[in-house]
Design an enzyme around this catalytic site. Structure first.
Site, mmCIF file in Angstrom:
data_model
loop_
_atom_site.group_PDB
_atom_site.id
_atom_site.type_symbol
_atom_site.label_atom_id
_atom_site.label_comp_id
_atom_site.label_asym_id
_atom_site.label_seq_id
_atom_site.Cartn_x
_atom_site.Cartn_y
_atom_site.Cartn_z
ATOM 1 N N ASP A 92 0.860 -1.179 0.000
ATOM 2 C CA ASP A 92 0.000 0.000 0.000
ATOM 3 C C ASP A 92 0.900 1.234 0.000
ATOM 4 O OD1 ASP A 92 0.914 0.261 2.587
ATOM 5 O OD2 ASP A 92 -0.987 -0.237 3.532
ATOM 6 N N SER A 93 0.270 2.404 -0.061
ATOM 7 C CA SER A 93 1.055 3.638 -0.216
ATOM 8 C C SER A 93 1.521 4.188 1.118
ATOM 9 C CB SER A 93 0.204 4.691 -0.911
ATOM 10 O OG SER A 93 -0.828 5.120 -0.019
ATOM 11 N N GLY A 94 0.958 3.665 2.201
ATOM 12 C CA GLY A 94 1.278 4.205 3.517
ATOM 13 C C GLY A 94 0.298 5.257 3.974
ATOM 14 N N GLY A 95 -0.495 5.796 3.051
ATOM 15 C CA GLY A 95 -1.387 6.903 3.383
ATOM 16 C C GLY A 95 -2.397 6.561 4.469
ATOM 17 N N TYR A 96 -3.007 5.411 4.353
ATOM 18 C CA TYR A 96 -4.050 5.041 5.312
ATOM 19 C C TYR A 96 -3.492 4.927 6.722
ATOM 20 C CZ TYR A 96 -7.945 2.486 7.408
ATOM 21 O OH TYR A 96 -8.974 2.089 8.221
ATOM 22 N N ASP A 146 -2.430 8.484 -1.816
ATOM 23 C CA ASP A 146 -3.657 9.281 -1.878
ATOM 24 C C ASP A 146 -4.029 9.859 -0.519
ATOM 25 O OD1 ASP A 146 -4.314 6.917 -0.689
ATOM 26 O OD2 ASP A 146 -6.138 6.577 -1.833
ATOM 27 N N GLN A 193 -11.123 7.873 -5.735
ATOM 28 C CA GLN A 193 -11.751 8.376 -4.519
ATOM 29 C C GLN A 193 -13.069 9.036 -4.892
ATOM 30 O OE1 GLN A 193 -10.978 7.709 -1.547
ATOM 31 N NE2 GLN A 193 -8.839 7.027 -1.598
ATOM 32 N N ASP A 270 -8.101 -7.123 -0.096
ATOM 33 C CA ASP A 270 -7.203 -7.413 1.028
ATOM 34 C C ASP A 270 -7.955 -7.049 2.289
ATOM 35 O OD1 ASP A 270 -6.725 -4.340 0.723
ATOM 36 O OD2 ASP A 270 -5.839 -4.870 2.646
ATOM 37 N N CYS A 308 -13.495 -27.930 5.256
ATOM 38 C CA CYS A 308 -12.308 -27.094 5.036
ATOM 39 C C CYS A 308 -11.084 -27.979 4.766
ATOM 40 C CB CYS A 308 -12.063 -26.221 6.267
ATOM 41 S SG CYS A 308 -10.489 -25.344 6.265
ATOM 42 N N CYS A 310 -7.891 -27.042 5.311
ATOM 43 C CA CYS A 310 -6.690 -26.617 6.047
ATOM 44 C C CYS A 310 -6.129 -27.790 6.846
ATOM 45 C CB CYS A 310 -6.984 -25.422 6.947
ATOM 46 S SG CYS A 310 -7.581 -25.803 8.608
ATOM 47 N N CYS A 313 -8.251 -28.864 10.006
ATOM 48 C CA CYS A 313 -9.546 -29.493 9.743
ATOM 49 C C CYS A 313 -9.367 -30.857 9.084
ATOM 50 C CB CYS A 313 -10.410 -28.585 8.872
ATOM 51 S SG CYS A 313 -10.985 -27.114 9.762
ATOM 52 N N HIS A 340 -6.394 -21.553 9.454
ATOM 53 C CA HIS A 340 -7.739 -21.968 9.029
ATOM 54 C C HIS A 340 -8.449 -20.826 8.309
ATOM 55 C CE1 HIS A 340 -11.823 -23.570 9.187
ATOM 56 N NE2 HIS A 340 -12.157 -22.365 9.590
#
Lengths: 378, 378
Positions: A92-96, A146, A193, A270, A308, A310, A313, A340
């Site tokens: 990610d850009s780091g902005g959040y 952003d 946005q 994500d 499942c 995994c 399971c 899981h």
């Protein structure tokens, strides 16, 4: 070497399934990217993440720039080598995180000044610096830097942040393109946005398309507006973006959020939910989420989810045992539950891809959601 | 079905190597048993413990009786099924933790009354109750319930505790033998007491031999007396015990403690050190322990130990990465370090077995210790 190619193999109404080809590997879409914030998908080894079916993971620029620093990761051979993950990584850009985790933030046209949440050290994040960090990390998919606003917000604030984000998208594009070698083997995504305003979203999309990106993210959603409002926005936002480029809905979400977004034409997701829930005692199952702290699981020999795949399971690890581990604060509880949950998400994505490929997504979604929502979470 | 058989394949001075055969599997001796306190070797999956070379693990009666309770584990099919470990498990008697972890302890000839450290609930532990719990757990090697004194202590206190422990050993034997089916497929070990007093140790050994056990533990050491005093005791204590039965030194220890004890005729060990150290940022290496919190590892691309066979060392996980994980409080740091440390201990035991088999233990020990101690820990 394939730098970037997106192939849509099949469509089903607005949904699409296909493959995103990158230098480090291919990503089957719709795709869910487990979050590997600090150079680790928490509580999992890279091989365990891969075995679950993940084709790509996400790394957080904000966390990595502060510790161990992008410069150190670059010196050590890049993020892939550092953490032992050979497939693609989106950063990610780091902005959040700058806005949500750091202190003393001060925004300007240049960028955002902030103090580290770790040690109070002062930093300036700009589109140029974000591109530099993501290049130093060796990211495969770089996100434009952003500006975000928390919803609800006045239309003027939403529009101003969108307009600034578009100016920063231009600066991100220019800075990314100047990173010669890295730019030749990685991709850059722009971020739409405009909040919940269709006209602002359309303008944002036009501005991004004018600049030109490999893929387009839908930003500023899943920030508290609720699923109905998010879906209403997704009824128009994806189609404002180029048909033949991947669309990435950032930070989403719960299984039903993902299903609804895939039906509306989103290709990539994500979210920290499967990993964070795994550390908090919540398991995702085809019959809805389970809280393993609940005493009713204490003598239940059933697996978390009988269908499942995994390792837990599949090998008969019981809810009773996981309950015991969680109640006892044992690390193994978080390890098994995280694994899981990542399997659950990846199996959901695989099922969605299969349903789209056979053009029966709506039936599939209705059936899955009906079962998922049939019982109250417990 | 083999209930219990101990075969000594080779001797080298006082040291021995061989195999302990139990219904659930064979244990190569000298053996190190990773500690799986609360039905989990902390931060490791059972398959990871097995891959490291462990033939047997230890479970803690005190922890399990309180949570999830022995009765619940029995109802769920026993400890092996509960935690997914198919090889042998040795359970301690609970005595040590009752005295060190619980509150409001009150000793009498009958046993020890105490309050749980978890919820304050009141319990009475007796030799009979300890045998019952270990039977409910489905333990393969059951330890007699004994009384402990912290050293240094007046000779009278040491002797009184030893005498009581021998009376409790008799009661443990009788209670164990009454557990018909379980007694037919598991083993019972007596525990020698007597502090650092050779005469008391000899008397304790005689009393235990008179009762008769499958194996014999050397208890009451590694409780603060120091390595020199412990080795002085081990210069006579093992030989007071039957030559043809396994000897188990409880709660030991550091790599050099283990080497010295093996040279003095000990066959089995358990200790929280490799697992606890792994969670605290300490890695064992052939060049001595490393503190991965130390900033000097921040850019070190070397593995924890270049000759270690653990998955991390084998696949190029760097000290720099582990340093980052540990500094960031990431669970994966504890996972990888614990796994590495368990491998280190198991590889040490294998090397000791090989050295004894070829009758070059003293040379091997001198070489290993010389390298291990050459550098200061850092």
């Amino acid at each position: 070497m394939t730098r970037f190619r997106f192939e849509i193999a099949q469509k089903d109404a607005r949904a699409r399934t296909g493959t995103l080809h990158l230098a480090r590997g291919s990503i089957r879409t719709p795709a869910f990217m487990p979050v590997g914030t600090a150079a680790t998908v928490k509580a999992l080894r890279p091989a365990e993440v891969e075995a679950a079916g993940a084709d790509i993971i996400l790394g957080n620029t904000y966390h990595l720039m502060l510790r161990p620093t992008a410069e150190r990761i670059e010196k050590l051979g890049g993020l892939h080598k550092f953490m032992g993950w050979t497939k693609p990584i989106l950063t990610d850009s780091g902005g959040y995180q700058v806005m949500s985790l750091s202190a003393l933030t001060k925004r300007s046209e240049d960028g955002v000044r902030f103090a580290s949440h770790l040690d109070g050290s002062r930093h300036l994040m700009t589109p140029e610096r974000s591109m530099e960090i993501q290049r130093l990390l060796g990211s495969d998919i770089v996100m434009a830097f952003d500006e975000l606003v928390a919803l609800p917000a006045p239309r003027e604030a939403v529009e101003a942040a969108m307009q600034r984000s578009m100016r920063w998208a231009r600066r991100s594009r220019d800075a990314f393109d100047s990173g010669a070698e890295h730019a030749e083997r990685s991709a850059l995504f722009g971020i739409q946005q405009g909040g919940l305003d269709e006209r602002l979203r359309a303008e944002s999309a036009s501005r991004l398309i004018e600049i030109g990106f490999d893929g387009y993210a839908i930003g500023g959603l899943a920030v508290g507006e609720g699923q109905a409002a998010m879906f209403a926005c997704l009824d128009y936002a994806p189609e404002q973006l180029p048909e033949n480029a991947p669309r990435y809905l950032m930070g989403v979400g719960k299984p039903d959020d993902i299903i609804g977004a895939v039906q509306r034409g989103v290709d990539m997701f994500d979210c920290v939910l499967p990993t964070r829930s795994g550390r908090n005692g919540q398991a995702f199952t085809r019959d809805g989420p389970l809280n393993l702290r609940n005493a009713r699981h204490a003598e239940d020999l059933a697996p978390l989810d009988a269908t499942c795949g995994c390792p837990s399971c599949r090998t008969g690890v019981s809810r009773a045992y996981v309950h015991h581990l969680v109640k006892s604060g044992e690390m193994l509880g978080a390890m098994l539950m995280t694994e899981h949950n990542i399997w659950f998400y990846q199996e959901l994505m695989q099922a969605l891809r299969t349903a789209i490929a056979s053009q029966r997504l709506d039936d599939f979604a209705a059936r899955v959601l009906s079962r998922y929502n049939a019982r109250a979470a417990s």
